[in-house]
Design a protein around this motif. Structure first.
Motif, PDB file in Angstrom:
ATOM      1  N   UNK A 201       0.832  -1.203   0.000  1.00  0.00           N
ATOM      2  CA  UNK A 201       0.000   0.000   0.000  1.00  0.00           C
ATOM      3  C   UNK A 201       0.865   1.252   0.000  1.00  0.00           C
ATOM      4  N   UNK A 202       2.069   1.155  -0.546  1.00  0.00           N
ATOM      5  CA  UNK A 202       2.974   2.307  -0.591  1.00  0.00           C
ATOM      6  C   UNK A 202       2.454   3.354  -1.573  1.00  0.00           C
ATOM      7  N   UNK A 203       3.085   4.528  -1.539  1.00  0.00           N
ATOM      8  CA  UNK A 203       2.692   5.595  -2.465  1.00  0.00           C
ATOM      9  C   UNK A 203       2.831   5.139  -3.920  1.00  0.00           C
ATOM     10  N   UNK A 204       3.911   4.400  -4.220  1.00  0.00           N
ATOM     11  CA  UNK A 204       4.116   3.932  -5.591  1.00  0.00           C
ATOM     12  C   UNK A 204       3.008   2.979  -6.016  1.00  0.00           C
ATOM     13  N   UNK A 205       2.594   2.100  -5.114  1.00  0.00           N
ATOM     14  CA  UNK A 205       1.528   1.148  -5.443  1.00  0.00           C
ATOM     15  C   UNK A 205       0.185   1.858  -5.574  1.00  0.00           C
ATOM     16  N   UNK A 206      -0.082   2.834  -4.717  1.00  0.00           N
ATOM     17  CA  UNK A 206      -1.308   3.614  -4.853  1.00  0.00           C
ATOM     18  C   UNK A 206      -1.332   4.354  -6.189  1.00  0.00           C
ATOM     19  N   UNK A 207      -0.201   4.919  -6.568  1.00  0.00           N
ATOM     20  CA  UNK A 207      -0.118   5.618  -7.851  1.00  0.00           C
ATOM     21  C   UNK A 207      -0.300   4.642  -9.010  1.00  0.00           C
ATOM     22  N   UNK A 208       0.216   3.425  -8.855  1.00  0.00           N
ATOM     23  CA  UNK A 208       0.013   2.419  -9.881  1.00  0.00           C
ATOM     24  C   UNK A 208      -1.457   2.113 -10.088  1.00  0.00           C
ATOM     25  N   UNK A 209      -2.204   1.998  -8.984  1.00  0.00           N
ATOM     26  CA  UNK A 209      -3.637   1.719  -9.097  1.00  0.00           C
ATOM     27  C   UNK A 209      -4.393   2.916  -9.662  1.00  0.00           C
ATOM     28  N   UNK A 210      -3.943   4.121  -9.325  1.00  0.00           N
ATOM     29  CA  UNK A 210      -4.632   5.326  -9.806  1.00  0.00           C
ATOM     30  C   UNK A 210      -4.396   5.583 -11.292  1.00  0.00           C
ATOM     31  N   UNK A 211      -3.219   5.247 -11.772  1.00  0.00           N
ATOM     32  CA  UNK A 211      -2.830   5.629 -13.141  1.00  0.00           C
ATOM     33  C   UNK A 211      -2.681   4.446 -14.087  1.00  0.00           C
ATOM     34  N   UNK A 212      -2.703   3.223 -13.544  1.00  0.00           N
ATOM     35  CA  UNK A 212      -2.466   2.015 -14.344  1.00  0.00           C
ATOM     36  C   UNK A 212      -1.061   2.021 -14.950  1.00  0.00           C
ATOM     37  N   UNK A 213      -0.176   2.790 -14.319  1.00  0.00           N
ATOM     38  CA  UNK A 213       1.245   2.783 -14.667  1.00  0.00           C
ATOM     39  C   UNK A 213       1.950   1.909 -13.643  1.00  0.00           C
ATOM     40  N   UNK A 214       2.838   1.019 -14.058  1.00  0.00           N
ATOM     41  CA  UNK A 214       3.495   0.123 -13.098  1.00  0.00           C
ATOM     42  C   UNK A 214       4.137   0.889 -11.944  1.00  0.00           C
ATOM     43  N   UNK A 215       3.956   0.413 -10.711  1.00  0.00           N
ATOM     44  CA  UNK A 215       4.575   1.081  -9.555  1.00  0.00           C
ATOM     45  C   UNK A 215       6.084   1.256  -9.703  1.00  0.00           C
TER      46      UNK A 215
END
Length: 240
Positions: A201-215
């Motif tokens: 649930x890190x910032x990178x993983x949250x951003x991955x879910x928000x943008x569909x860009x790999x964490x």
């Protein structure tokens, strides 16, 4: 007509917004070494990382407000973790920028501080930092977080108000070097945690879910921002 003496106000204005003499080159190198000393060894880093967490969570909070989200509060914990809670649209640019602001805030603040120091605005840097900490204190929602921010802000206020140019310069340069150097390590720590599956649930993983860009690409961005800030800020501080 009554004459109002504005000299004290003028003196304060000149003190805050004026320039101060550049420190000796040896002081710049010594403060860099001191900052490196509190970033690299794990025991010291466990203590000093609290300051990076303040900048990290402050970055989340600031961008949340700038993008129109409602900031509910910020918590800082003794294990150097933190939590910033904001309300608003759960997707979209505002949420993406808010999530991306945490790991990028400390190095970017260091870069901004290096720019001010390169322009010889040492006292202004100390006062701006104090103001940011005071604004953040309003949104702190736990006792440990409040104590950490109060002590940090008090240090900046006392140094800027009670000490001379040499002490101010040493403190300011040490703090900026710390943000630049300390801003690099958290991204590597996150990379290590993700490798072992401990940061789902890190910032990178949250951003991955928000943008569909790999964490991993967001993690690369965190690395790029911190390393480029260190290089650029270091060149300013060393006057290269």
């Amino acid at each position: 007509m009554v004459s109002i003496d504005t000299t004290p106000i003028g003196d304060l204005w000149a003190r805050v917004f004026g320039t101060q003499p550049a420190p000796e080159a040896w002081l710049v190198y010594v403060t860099a070494a001191v900052a490196l000393l509190v970033v690299v060894p794990r025991p010291l880093w466990r203590l000093s990382r609290n300051a990076i967490t303040i900048a990290h969570e402050g970055g989340h909070g600031l961008i949340a407000l700038v993008t129109g989200r409602r900031l509910d509060g910020i918590r800082l914990h003794s294990d150097t973790s933190g939590l910033t809670v904001s309300r608003g649209k759960p997707t979209g640019l505002g949420m993406i920028l808010t999530a991306a602001a945490g790991y990028t805030a400390p190095p970017l603040l260091g870069l901004g501080g290096a720019w001010l120091l390169a322009a010889h605005h040492i006292t202004l840097l100390l006062w701006v930092t104090t103001a940011l900490l005071l604004a953040m204190l309003v949104m702190i929602r736990n006792a440990y977080g409040a104590l950490t921010v109060i002590l940090t802000g008090a240090a900046f206020l006392l140094i800027s108000w009670l000490t001379g140019p040499d002490v101010q310069a040493a403190f300011a340069y040490a703090c900026v070097w710390f943000l630049l150097l300390g801003g690099v390590r958290p991204a590597f720590e996150l990379q290590s945690k993700r490798r072992y599956g401990h940061a789902g649930d890190s910032d990178a993983d949250q951003l991955g879910r928000l943008t569909h860009v790999p964490p991993a690409l967001w993690l690369f961005l965190f690395h790029a921002v911190s390393l480029c800030s260190l290089i650029g800020g270091g060149r300013w501080l060393l006057e290269l």
